[in-house]
Each structure stands twice: as structure tokens, then as C-alpha cells.
Design a protein around this motif. Sequence first.
Motif, PDB file in Angstrom:
ATOM      1  N   VAL A 152       0.859  -1.183   0.000  1.00  0.00           N
ATOM      2  CA  VAL A 152       0.000   0.000   0.000  1.00  0.00           C
ATOM      3  C   VAL A 152       0.896   1.234   0.000  1.00  0.00           C
ATOM      4  CG1 VAL A 152      -1.743   1.293   1.273  1.00  0.00           C
ATOM      5  CG2 VAL A 152      -1.825  -1.208   1.252  1.00  0.00           C
ATOM      6  N   PRO A 153       0.706   2.155  -0.963  1.00  0.00           N
ATOM      7  CA  PRO A 153       1.502   3.392  -0.915  1.00  0.00           C
ATOM      8  C   PRO A 153       1.377   4.050   0.451  1.00  0.00           C
ATOM      9  CG  PRO A 153       0.291   3.241  -2.982  1.00  0.00           C
ATOM     10  CD  PRO A 153      -0.199   2.119  -2.126  1.00  0.00           C
TER      11      PRO A 153
ATOM     12  N   GLN B 221       7.683   4.661  -1.073  1.00  0.00           N
ATOM     13  CA  GLN B 221       7.439   4.080   0.244  1.00  0.00           C
ATOM     14  C   GLN B 221       6.143   3.260   0.225  1.00  0.00           C
ATOM     15  OE1 GLN B 221       9.456   4.371   2.926  1.00  0.00           O
ATOM     16  NE2 GLN B 221      10.901   5.791   1.981  1.00  0.00           N
ATOM     17  N   TYR B 222       6.234   1.999   0.684  1.00  0.00           N
ATOM     18  CA  TYR B 222       5.060   1.123   0.728  1.00  0.00           C
ATOM     19  C   TYR B 222       4.921   0.496   2.106  1.00  0.00           C
ATOM     20  CZ  TYR B 222       5.140   1.296  -4.398  1.00  0.00           C
ATOM     21  OH  TYR B 222       5.135   1.721  -5.709  1.00  0.00           O
ATOM     22  N   ALA B 223       3.685   0.407   2.568  1.00  0.00           N
ATOM     23  CA  ALA B 223       3.385  -0.393   3.751  1.00  0.00           C
ATOM     24  C   ALA B 223       3.168  -1.831   3.308  1.00  0.00           C
ATOM     25  CB  ALA B 223       2.136   0.138   4.449  1.00  0.00           C
ATOM     26  N   VAL B 224       3.694  -2.784   4.077  1.00  0.00           N
ATOM     27  CA  VAL B 224       3.651  -4.195   3.705  1.00  0.00           C
ATOM     28  C   VAL B 224       2.390  -4.840   4.263  1.00  0.00           C
ATOM     29  CG1 VAL B 224       4.856  -6.403   3.840  1.00  0.00           C
ATOM     30  CG2 VAL B 224       6.172  -4.275   3.710  1.00  0.00           C
TER      31      VAL B 224
ATOM     32  N   VAL C 111       8.617  -0.332   3.367  1.00  0.00           N
ATOM     33  CA  VAL C 111       9.785  -0.710   2.572  1.00  0.00           C
ATOM     34  C   VAL C 111       9.865   0.195   1.345  1.00  0.00           C
ATOM     35  CG1 VAL C 111       9.692  -3.123   3.320  1.00  0.00           C
ATOM     36  CG2 VAL C 111       8.531  -2.438   1.202  1.00  0.00           C
ATOM     37  N   ARG C 112      11.040   0.181   0.758  1.00  0.00           N
ATOM     38  CA  ARG C 112      11.267   0.867  -0.511  1.00  0.00           C
ATOM     39  C   ARG C 112      11.967  -0.106  -1.440  1.00  0.00           C
ATOM     40  NH1 ARG C 112      15.847   3.419  -1.707  1.00  0.00           N
ATOM     41  NH2 ARG C 112      16.400   3.669   0.492  1.00  0.00           N
ATOM     42  N   PHE C 113      11.444  -0.269  -2.652  1.00  0.00           N
ATOM     43  CA  PHE C 113      12.059  -1.177  -3.616  1.00  0.00           C
ATOM     44  C   PHE C 113      13.295  -0.530  -4.220  1.00  0.00           C
ATOM     45  CE2 PHE C 113       7.956  -3.127  -3.268  1.00  0.00           C
ATOM     46  CZ  PHE C 113       8.189  -4.479  -3.480  1.00  0.00           C
ATOM     47  N   THR C 114      14.388  -1.269  -4.199  1.00  0.00           N
ATOM     48  CA  THR C 114      15.634  -0.799  -4.803  1.00  0.00           C
ATOM     49  C   THR C 114      15.905  -1.475  -6.137  1.00  0.00           C
ATOM     50  OG1 THR C 114      16.939  -2.497  -3.654  1.00  0.00           O
ATOM     51  CG2 THR C 114      16.630  -0.390  -2.523  1.00  0.00           C
ATOM     52  N   GLN C 115      15.167  -2.564  -6.417  1.00  0.00           N
ATOM     53  CA  GLN C 115      15.442  -3.339  -7.627  1.00  0.00           C
ATOM     54  C   GLN C 115      14.226  -4.205  -7.953  1.00  0.00           C
ATOM     55  OE1 GLN C 115      19.110  -5.518  -7.347  1.00  0.00           O
ATOM     56  NE2 GLN C 115      18.794  -6.633  -9.255  1.00  0.00           N
ATOM     57  N   LYS C 116      14.044  -4.476  -9.233  1.00  0.00           N
ATOM     58  CA  LYS C 116      13.048  -5.444  -9.693  1.00  0.00           C
ATOM     59  C   LYS C 116      13.763  -6.555 -10.461  1.00  0.00           C
ATOM     60  CE  LYS C 116       9.216  -2.159 -10.410  1.00  0.00           C
ATOM     61  NZ  LYS C 116       8.174  -1.751 -11.384  1.00  0.00           N
TER      62      LYS C 116
ATOM     63  N   VAL D  45      14.296  -5.005  -1.512  1.00  0.00           N
ATOM     64  CA  VAL D  45      13.772  -3.874  -0.759  1.00  0.00           C
ATOM     65  C   VAL D  45      14.757  -3.480   0.330  1.00  0.00           C
ATOM     66  CG1 VAL D  45      11.368  -4.573  -1.141  1.00  0.00           C
ATOM     67  CG2 VAL D  45      12.547  -5.317   0.946  1.00  0.00           C
ATOM     68  N   VAL D  46      14.595  -2.279   0.838  1.00  0.00           N
ATOM     69  CA  VAL D  46      15.199  -1.887   2.107  1.00  0.00           C
ATOM     70  C   VAL D  46      14.049  -1.524   3.040  1.00  0.00           C
ATOM     71  CG1 VAL D  46      17.401  -1.108   1.157  1.00  0.00           C
ATOM     72  CG2 VAL D  46      15.497   0.511   1.343  1.00  0.00           C
ATOM     73  N   VAL D  47      14.215  -1.835   4.309  1.00  0.00           N
ATOM     74  CA  VAL D  47      13.199  -1.523   5.310  1.00  0.00           C
ATOM     75  C   VAL D  47      13.405  -0.072   5.737  1.00  0.00           C
ATOM     76  CG1 VAL D  47      12.190  -2.190   7.520  1.00  0.00           C
ATOM     77  CG2 VAL D  47      13.249  -3.927   6.052  1.00  0.00           C
ATOM     78  N   THR D  48      12.336   0.723   5.667  1.00  0.00           N
ATOM     79  CA  THR D  48      12.486   2.162   5.882  1.00  0.00           C
ATOM     80  C   THR D  48      11.858   2.662   7.176  1.00  0.00           C
ATOM     81  OG1 THR D  48      10.495   2.582   4.557  1.00  0.00           O
ATOM     82  CG2 THR D  48      12.617   2.645   3.422  1.00  0.00           C
ATOM     83  N   GLY D  49      11.077   1.845   7.867  1.00  0.00           N
ATOM     84  CA  GLY D  49      10.498   2.303   9.129  1.00  0.00           C
ATOM     85  C   GLY D  49       9.196   1.616   9.435  1.00  0.00           C
TER      86      GLY D  49
END
Length: 501
Positions: free
Chosen positions: A302-303, A325-328, A345-350, A355-359
Amino acid sequence: MGLKSTLSRPLAAYIAHQYRQWQQDPIGTQQRVLRELLTHGARTRFGHDHDLAGARTAQDLAARVPVRDYEGLAPYFNQVKAGEPDVLWPGKPLYLAKTSGTTSGAKYIPITSASIPNHINGARDALLHYVHATGKSRFLDGKLIFLSGSPELETVGGIHTGRLSGIANHHVPPYLRRNQLPSYQTNSIEDWETKLDRIVEETLPQPMTLISGIPPWVQMYFDRIVQRAGRPVGEVFPQFDLFVYGGVNFEPYRKKLFDTIGRPVDSIELFPASEGFLAFQDEPGNPGLLLLLNAGIFFEFVPAERFFEPNPPRLTLADVALDQQYAVVLNSNAGLWGYSLGDTVRFTQKYPFRVVVTGRIKHFLSAFGEHVIGEEVEQTLRGAMQQHPEVEVVEFTVAPRVSDDPAVPSRHEWLIEFARPPHDAAAFAASLDAGLRQRNVYYDDLLRGNILAPLLLTPLPVGAFQRYMKSLGKLGGQNKVPRLSNDRKLAEGITGLSEIA
């Protein structure tokens, strides 16, 4: 080279090959996981209530199952706790993972016979990917430690219940059991500080090769080692090769941890939760964590800026964008449906998806409309520390400080426990302010408009955060200090104890 390290290499190659197979079609892999989940879920009370039998696609699922957190699903979790079968997943769970809640007290997360391999294999496969990528396997021949909760289990509704780390302790494979520290007796000690002293006693004479845990609690362990031995950790444990961590952003702790070690050590980041093992760092040096798409979890995203809308959009992997930024949201073979994990999380690659965990979606600071997130304050602190290399930080949190005087603007307060303070506190505070203004345009606008004053830096005495967490009964284990809050409860709790001390 020992037998374990030798045999690990062909196993690592096999596991890496298995992962590459599903990575070739990640969207199809997730669709297969969803179909399997819906087939089992249809045979449950939850499935009957939400017509899972009629669902075929992610859109069908979203139309039938709203996004809910633990409190929203509490009626079903309570039935599971009471020992009722076929509530969220066919049969009864093998375990209930007990974890701290925010508004509901303790949470009890089901772990089923279908989901337990996700928790166990995720950690194993992270280590095997490291072996395959680097060729380094010597650490498997030495002593390994995970600083975790007690493995002692209680019974709730006829189901074995305890901390996730304690449950996982019962599934350590026999070939690693001899390598594992601390002893079962020491690991069962509830008081963290007593337990930590015993762990130090047991590990000091041992050839430690792998150390794992949440960074702030590992730092406590390292500090005790240095106090007892009078030498850096890397000298006390010359065979210490690998540090495995997860649960919080590592960057604020990196400098002090490695200064305490005294030499470079390889590291692996994990993304574990009581709700599932979600991702791990599969490539050394790549900060992105590989999402585990073939492990019984169907992911939705979810954005973050729309999460609190009545019906926010729910995206699948096919729809996500990089650097957003997405909520999981999880749907899993543990019986979680439309479950808001709380992490962002934020996607760094497809292809593969990393992902990296952002908070935390609930841990943001927007007391004045700025909507500052955890990743922004952590990156800001890291940048300020690079400008002031003498600084070492133990722990920190940020809270609003609302002014009672209309002529004096409100501000943010950064409460920081320094291992080594800045030479110039005012300059360090200015670096923090500049860094956050650069990363958050709303914060910058508020300062430009004199709605907010420059931040207040409040240095805290050594041990302030440990005393605060101990006062809450949350010292050690998997407990973490929130980075951000929209009220003064945490800030006043820490400063109040510091004044007493």
C-alpha cells in the motif's frame, strides 16, 4: 577446513540454484502462492466469513478482505488462542509467537506446520547464500550465537507459546546444535542483564565465529566483552568472521559496533518478523534484501502516503515502483489475511525484487504537518556523523516539542545518547537540521515560514535508553526503541529517568 564448512558449499550451490528458478518468474511464483493460500483458506472460519472460495485473483482477495492490523483481526486470533481449530488456517497452529503489542498488549501470532519452514529456512538460506557468494564457510566450524529471547515455552489454548526466537531455538538442526551458544540454561534466563553476564562468561573462552542479534543488544554484549577482556571484540574473538543482524536499521549503529570490534567483519542483514521471514541480503555489498516470494507469503503493498485512507490501493509486485514508500500487507500460510505488518519498505530493484526496510507506518512525526519518516531521520543522522567523524551514537529518538509561547515557534527535539559526543554540539545540530531539510520538503517549508524553529539537540547520559527500556520490561530480546513519535510520552519517559539517575 571442517566437515560442516566443506559440506555447506555444495548445499549452498543447490539452494542458490533453487532460488534462481523461482526468481525467473516472480509474478507467476506469487500467483501460485496466492492460489494455494486461497485453496486452504477457503476451508476455514475466516474463509467462510470472507468467501475465499470465490476468490481467484489478488483483486478478488482485496475485494473480500480489508487491510487490518492485529487489533482488527483480534476476534479470530482470540478464537485461535482459545484452542479452536480451522479458524484462520486448517487445523490448529503448532505455536503461537508472543510479541509485544502497542495498543493491544501482547500479540499472539500463529505459526502453523505450513509456515514454520519459512522461519527456519529463511535464516538458513541467508547463510548459504553468503557461502555461495563468497566461498567463505569457515564460520560454520566455530561457535555461533544469536542473542535472543528465552526458549522456554508456555501453553495457551493447548498450543506451545513463546518468543519467536525461542521457538526457532527448538528447530536448530542437530548438526549446528553443538556449535550453538549460549547454553539452554543461560538462554532461559528472563532478566536480560543477568543473562548477558552469563553469556559473556560462556562465550569469552570460546572460538566465536558468528554473532547475531538486534544491533543495540549486540552492542551491549560487545561492551561487556570489552569491559571484561580489556581488548576489542575482534581481538578477543580472532575467528569472528560474520555478523548477522536484523530488526532495525543498522546504519545508526554501524560505526560504534565496528569500532568496538576493531576490525572489518562481513555482515548479513535479515528481515524477520513474528509474522514471517520476509527477506534477506543475498548479495554481499548490496543493501537490497531479496523478497522471499516462494515461502508461503503473498505480498501486497500500500503506498505509504495513502495507507490511512478508507480504501487504499493494494498493489502486487507487478504494480510497484522503485524508490517509493510502501506499507507491507501479508497473506500467508500462518493464517494471516490482509494483515498490515506495520513496516514500510522501498524497492531498490526489480527482477529480482529487493527492498530496504524504511520504518514503521505508525512511527512517523507529523505533529506540524511535516510527515517525517524513519528512513529520513536515520539518513540524516548518518550524514551528520559523516560530517562530524568523532561522533558515535548509541541510540536516539525524535519527538515534537510544542511551544506554549505563541511568540516562540515549536520544534523537533532529537534525544541522542552519544558514545562519543560532537566537539561542537551546535554545529552537529545544524548539520542535522540541514540534512532533514534536504530530505523532507515539508520540514524545510515549516522552517522557512518560521512555523518551526531549528531543532533542539538533547544529549542523554550513558545508559539512558537501557534504563528506559528496562523500566518498561523491554530490555533485550527483540525489543526496539521507536525512532519517531507524535507525542512526548517516550521523550519525557527517557528524560525523566535520566534526571532521576
